[in-house]
Design a protein around this motif. Structure first.
Motif, PDB file in Angstrom:
ATOM      1  N   ARG A 248      10.219  31.388  13.267  1.00 55.43           N
ATOM      2  CA  ARG A 248      10.021  31.426  11.818  1.00 55.43           C
ATOM      3  C   ARG A 248      10.993  32.399  11.130  1.00 55.43           C
ATOM      4  N   PRO A 249      11.265  33.597  11.680  1.00 50.51           N
ATOM      5  CA  PRO A 249      12.250  34.472  11.019  1.00 50.51           C
ATOM      6  C   PRO A 249      13.628  33.823  10.912  1.00 50.51           C
ATOM      7  N   GLN A 250      14.013  33.086  11.937  1.00 50.40           N
ATOM      8  CA  GLN A 250      15.303  32.393  11.918  1.00 50.40           C
ATOM      9  C   GLN A 250      15.339  31.336  10.806  1.00 50.40           C
ATOM     10  N   ILE A 251      14.244  30.609  10.635  1.00 48.93           N
ATOM     11  CA  ILE A 251      14.168  29.589   9.578  1.00 48.93           C
ATOM     12  C   ILE A 251      14.203  30.253   8.206  1.00 48.93           C
ATOM     13  N   ASP A 252      13.422  31.324   8.043  1.00 46.53           N
ATOM     14  CA  ASP A 252      13.379  32.017   6.745  1.00 46.53           C
ATOM     15  C   ASP A 252      14.736  32.619   6.393  1.00 46.53           C
ATOM     16  N   ARG A 253      15.437  33.157   7.405  1.00 47.27           N
ATOM     17  CA  ARG A 253      16.700  33.844   7.144  1.00 47.27           C
ATOM     18  C   ARG A 253      17.771  32.894   6.583  1.00 47.27           C
ATOM     19  N   GLN A 254      17.691  31.619   6.950  1.00 47.54           N
ATOM     20  CA  GLN A 254      18.723  30.691   6.488  1.00 47.54           C
ATOM     21  C   GLN A 254      18.460  30.161   5.086  1.00 47.54           C
ATOM     22  N   GLN A 255      17.312  30.483   4.502  1.00 50.46           N
ATOM     23  CA  GLN A 255      17.064  30.425   3.060  1.00 50.46           C
ATOM     24  C   GLN A 255      17.106  29.029   2.437  1.00 50.46           C
ATOM     25  N   ILE A 256      16.891  27.987   3.210  1.00 45.46           N
ATOM     26  CA  ILE A 256      16.885  26.664   2.568  1.00 45.46           C
ATOM     27  C   ILE A 256      15.539  25.959   2.727  1.00 45.46           C
ATOM     28  N   ALA A 257      14.631  26.515   3.523  1.00 46.44           N
ATOM     29  CA  ALA A 257      13.352  25.845   3.731  1.00 46.44           C
ATOM     30  C   ALA A 257      12.239  26.860   3.938  1.00 46.44           C
ATOM     31  N   LYS A 258      11.093  26.569   3.325  1.00 46.61           N
ATOM     32  CA  LYS A 258       9.883  27.366   3.545  1.00 46.61           C
ATOM     33  C   LYS A 258       8.875  26.459   4.255  1.00 46.61           C
ATOM     34  N   VAL A 259       8.543  26.816   5.497  1.00 47.32           N
ATOM     35  CA  VAL A 259       7.624  26.004   6.299  1.00 47.32           C
ATOM     36  C   VAL A 259       6.197  26.281   5.843  1.00 47.32           C
ATOM     37  N   GLU A 260       5.510  25.209   5.424  1.00 44.93           N
ATOM     38  CA  GLU A 260       4.140  25.333   4.937  1.00 44.93           C
ATOM     39  C   GLU A 260       3.109  24.892   5.964  1.00 44.93           C
ATOM     40  N   ASP A 261       3.502  23.968   6.867  1.00 50.30           N
ATOM     41  CA  ASP A 261       2.565  23.500   7.887  1.00 50.30           C
ATOM     42  C   ASP A 261       3.364  23.014   9.086  1.00 50.30           C
ATOM     43  N   VAL A 262       2.872  23.302  10.283  1.00 49.23           N
ATOM     44  CA  VAL A 262       3.530  22.869  11.519  1.00 49.23           C
ATOM     45  C   VAL A 262       2.650  21.825  12.194  1.00 49.23           C
ATOM     46  N   GLN A 263       3.192  20.632  12.386  1.00 47.96           N
ATOM     47  CA  GLN A 263       2.431  19.541  12.973  1.00 47.96           C
ATOM     48  C   GLN A 263       2.711  19.364  14.466  1.00 47.96           C
ATOM     49  N   TRP A 264       3.852  19.819  14.898  1.00 49.16           N
ATOM     50  CA  TRP A 264       4.200  19.721  16.327  1.00 49.16           C
ATOM     51  C   TRP A 264       5.320  20.705  16.609  1.00 49.16           C
ATOM     52  N   PHE A 265       5.204  21.409  17.736  1.00 51.24           N
ATOM     53  CA  PHE A 265       6.234  22.362  18.143  1.00 51.24           C
ATOM     54  C   PHE A 265       6.410  22.265  19.647  1.00 51.24           C
ATOM     55  N   SER A 266       7.662  22.206  20.090  1.00 53.64           N
ATOM     56  CA  SER A 266       7.924  22.132  21.518  1.00 53.64           C
ATOM     57  C   SER A 266       9.278  22.766  21.806  1.00 53.64           C
TER      58      SER A 266
ATOM     59  N   TYR B 133      22.518  22.918  29.836  1.00 52.68           N
ATOM     60  CA  TYR B 133      22.910  24.087  29.049  1.00 52.68           C
ATOM     61  C   TYR B 133      21.983  25.259  29.364  1.00 52.68           C
ATOM     62  N   SER B 134      22.548  26.446  29.378  1.00 51.09           N
ATOM     63  CA  SER B 134      21.752  27.635  29.694  1.00 51.09           C
ATOM     64  C   SER B 134      20.792  27.995  28.571  1.00 51.09           C
ATOM     65  N   GLN B 135      21.142  27.651  27.338  1.00 52.46           N
ATOM     66  CA  GLN B 135      20.282  27.973  26.202  1.00 52.46           C
ATOM     67  C   GLN B 135      19.047  27.073  26.167  1.00 52.46           C
ATOM     68  N   ARG B 136      17.989  27.577  25.545  1.00 55.18           N
ATOM     69  CA  ARG B 136      16.802  26.769  25.297  1.00 55.18           C
ATOM     70  C   ARG B 136      16.714  26.454  23.806  1.00 55.18           C
ATOM     71  N   PHE B 137      16.068  25.346  23.497  1.00 53.83           N
ATOM     72  CA  PHE B 137      16.021  24.863  22.124  1.00 53.83           C
ATOM     73  C   PHE B 137      14.583  24.540  21.740  1.00 53.83           C
ATOM     74  N   PHE B 138      14.349  24.436  20.437  1.00 48.77           N
ATOM     75  CA  PHE B 138      13.020  24.096  19.963  1.00 48.77           C
ATOM     76  C   PHE B 138      13.104  22.896  19.017  1.00 48.77           C
ATOM     77  N   VAL B 139      12.000  22.206  18.903  1.00 46.46           N
ATOM     78  CA  VAL B 139      11.857  21.120  17.942  1.00 46.46           C
ATOM     79  C   VAL B 139      10.510  21.300  17.270  1.00 46.46           C
ATOM     80  N   ALA B 140      10.492  21.140  15.954  1.00 49.23           N
ATOM     81  CA  ALA B 140       9.256  21.322  15.197  1.00 49.23           C
ATOM     82  C   ALA B 140       9.184  20.264  14.103  1.00 49.23           C
ATOM     83  N   ASP B 141       8.055  19.600  14.005  1.00 52.11           N
ATOM     84  CA  ASP B 141       7.791  18.691  12.895  1.00 52.11           C
ATOM     85  C   ASP B 141       6.931  19.445  11.892  1.00 52.11           C
ATOM     86  N   VAL B 142       7.447  19.577  10.671  1.00 56.10           N
ATOM     87  CA  VAL B 142       6.822  20.476   9.710  1.00 56.10           C
ATOM     88  C   VAL B 142       6.730  19.836   8.335  1.00 56.10           C
ATOM     89  N   VAL B 143       5.899  20.433   7.527  1.00 56.93           N
ATOM     90  CA  VAL B 143       5.923  20.207   6.082  1.00 56.93           C
ATOM     91  C   VAL B 143       6.634  21.400   5.483  1.00 56.93           C
TER      92      VAL B 143
END
Length: 514
Positions: free
Chosen positions: A242-260, A181-191
């Motif tokens: 983070r703006p994308q996560i905040d905009r969808q209004q269902i989760a507030k990320v407090e800590d990031v343990q892994w991001f790739s 796929y031409s798009q790139r994606f992210f994965v994050a393990d968070v609190v």
């Protein structure tokens, strides 16, 4: 020169599962991996019911369940509003001992398997890379490199479980056909806290963007998967999303343990076996993470190949030739299915956006109200529907159960029929009363016979009373016959059962009554 019966390149979940299964069958294995040790990142996170059934066969089921967590529901959100919810927990209660979706991360799976191997005296050779190999009619000669030192190992067979960039596959020259796929994606393990439901899988849609939230072990721990914005740059951090996560209004990320970040491929190797070399797991197939199928498919490859390799090592390679023909069609179908689903999620067209944001919630509501549709979806996600109808090992039909199908589960107060599968051996099941001919045949071939009552559970599962079911070591039905036919059973056994069984005919049966 060091020798082993099966050399396994790659100590991810697939290679470790293969090594454990083979070790339990008495096969000498050597497992090598260039990594310094087991995975520390969560990576893949979902194990399906069929995988848990394999763990039960290996005696690891209860330990696996003590380490992970269940997913209760699937929720669909759009623009911060909960639009639909489907409960899956228990939907397959009469189908499997594990009627749920389950979170057991890749690092947890690897730790579980490494510990089980260690208990059997098998250590993984970490920081050891397969640098090349040659195969001949009698075996495989491989070069292994560790700390700039090279050793030569002779093996009967080589299993390439070394991931999407498989050195084994590259040396064989086998294409991994498909695309990226031409798009790139992210994965994050968070609190994270907020509106998202703690024990559920939450999918959030907003315009062209999606976020998938998977519950992880630990309170408020979640895996977030999403699409990177086009302007994220070459090496983005979590702040780019983070703006994308905040905009969808269902989760507030407090800590990031892994991001790739990563690219998603949809590819299948053109063949899964070349002579004495097999490809398993990501070395043979890669696809989008939709549905949590990737790691489970690799573990299924291992369960399919292990007993066939064991038979081949001990002198009967006939069944091993069925590995690719059985597993590759499923992998190809899975890649096509996940490709269609994933393309629908990321398609930026106005029609696709309408389907995602307006039609998908309606469809999910209908799904939640239909037990039949929920059951069908669970069967598909759980991999309980995988079958091998065109395999040469699949013969006959009795009741609604055909050769090539997973043995249906029957539960009872005294124990279910799956307990017998822990022997990891060929066996015969009869639901009712076995005929004298079945008793004699099992005794001559030294095949364990398990007799179960023909009660309501057996009837609902589709078994035929007093029929003959010859079950493979991986829990799939090899041969089914409403009435036992000596000549047909003999012909099947001579072709597919281990060569040792022919030499051990002694007229003594093994019977387990349940």
């Amino acid at each position: 020169m060091n020798t082993t019966q099966v050399l396994i390149a790659g100590a991810g979940p697939t290679g470790l599962m293969l090594g454990l299964w083979l070790t339990k069958l008495g096969i000498d294995v050597k497992i090598v991996d260039p990594k310094p040790g087991p995975a520390e990142e969560t990576r893949a996170i979902v194990v399906q019911a069929r995988t848990l059934e394999f763990y039960d066969q290996l005696g690891l089921g209860q330990e696996a369940l003590s380490r992970g967590r269940h997913i209760d529901r699937v929720n669909l959100w759009t623009r911060g509003d909960l639009r639909a919810s489907v409960r899956f927990d228990g939907v397959g209660r009469e189908l499997t001992p594990h009627p749920y979706l389950y979170i057991l991360t890749q690092d947890q799976n690897e730790a579980l398997l490494v510990e089980a191997l260690k208990a059997l005296g098998v250590q993984v050779d970490w920081e050891t890379a397969l640098s090349g190999f040659e195969q001949a009619e009698s075996g495989v000669t491989a070069s292994l490199t560790h700390a700039e030192h090279t050793q030569t190992v002779r093996a009967a067979y080589l299993a390439g479980c070394d991931g999407a960039s498989s050195a084994v596959r590259h040396q064989l020259g086998i294409p991994l056909s498909g695309g990226t796929y031409s798009q790139r994606f992210f994965v994050a393990d968070v609190v994270a806290s907020g509106e998202l439901h703690e024990n559920d899988f939450n999918m959030s849609l907003d315009g062209d963007q999606f976020l998938a939230f998977f519950p992880l072990p630990g309170r408020h721990h979640h895996r977030i998967v999403g699409q990177l914005p086009p302007d994220a740059g070459e090496h983005p951090s979590v702040e780019a999303v983070r703006p994308q996560i905040d905009r969808q209004q269902i989760a507030k990320v407090e800590d990031v343990q892994w991001f790739s970040t990563y690219n998603v491929h949809h590819r299948v190797a053109d063949q899964f076996q070349a002579g004495r070399v097999l490809l398993l797991g990501d070395a043979a197939h890669v696809h989008s993470p939709v549905g949590g199928q990737g790691m489970n498919t690799g573990l299924g490859d291992a369960a399919n190949a292990a007993w066939k390799l064991a038979q081949a090592v001990t002198g009967d390679p006939a069944a091993l030739a069925s590995y690719g023909p059985e597993r590759r069609p499923f992998a190809a179908t899975l890649v096509k299915t996940t490709d269609r689903a994933f393309s629908g999620v990321i398609n930026p067209s106005p029609l696709a956006r309408l389907i995602r944001n307006e039609w998908a919630p309606v469809a999910l509501k209908l799904l939640g109200r239909s037990p039949i549709l929920r059951r069908l979806l669970f069967l598909t996600l759980s991999q309980l529907r995988i079958r091998y109808p065109t395999s040469p090992l699949s013969v006959g039909r009795a009741g609604r159960v055909s050769g090539g199908e997973r043995l249906p589960w029957v539960n009872s107060e005294s124990g279910g029929n799956f307990e017998a599968l822990q022997s990891l051996s060929w066996q015969v099941h009869v639901y009712g009363a076995p005929s004298p001919e079945i008793l004699t045949w099992c005794g001559q071939w030294q095949v364990p016979l398990h007799v179960f009552g023909f009660g309501r559970g057996a009837q609902q599962a589709g078994f035929s009373e007093n029929a003959f079911y010859l079950v493979r070591p991986d829990g799939y039905v090899g041969m089914a016959a409403p009435e036992f036919e000596w000549t047909a059973a003999e012909k099947y056994a001579e072709r597919w059962l281990p060569a040792a069984a022919e030499t051990q005919k002694v007229g003594q049966q093994v019977t387990a009554l349940v």
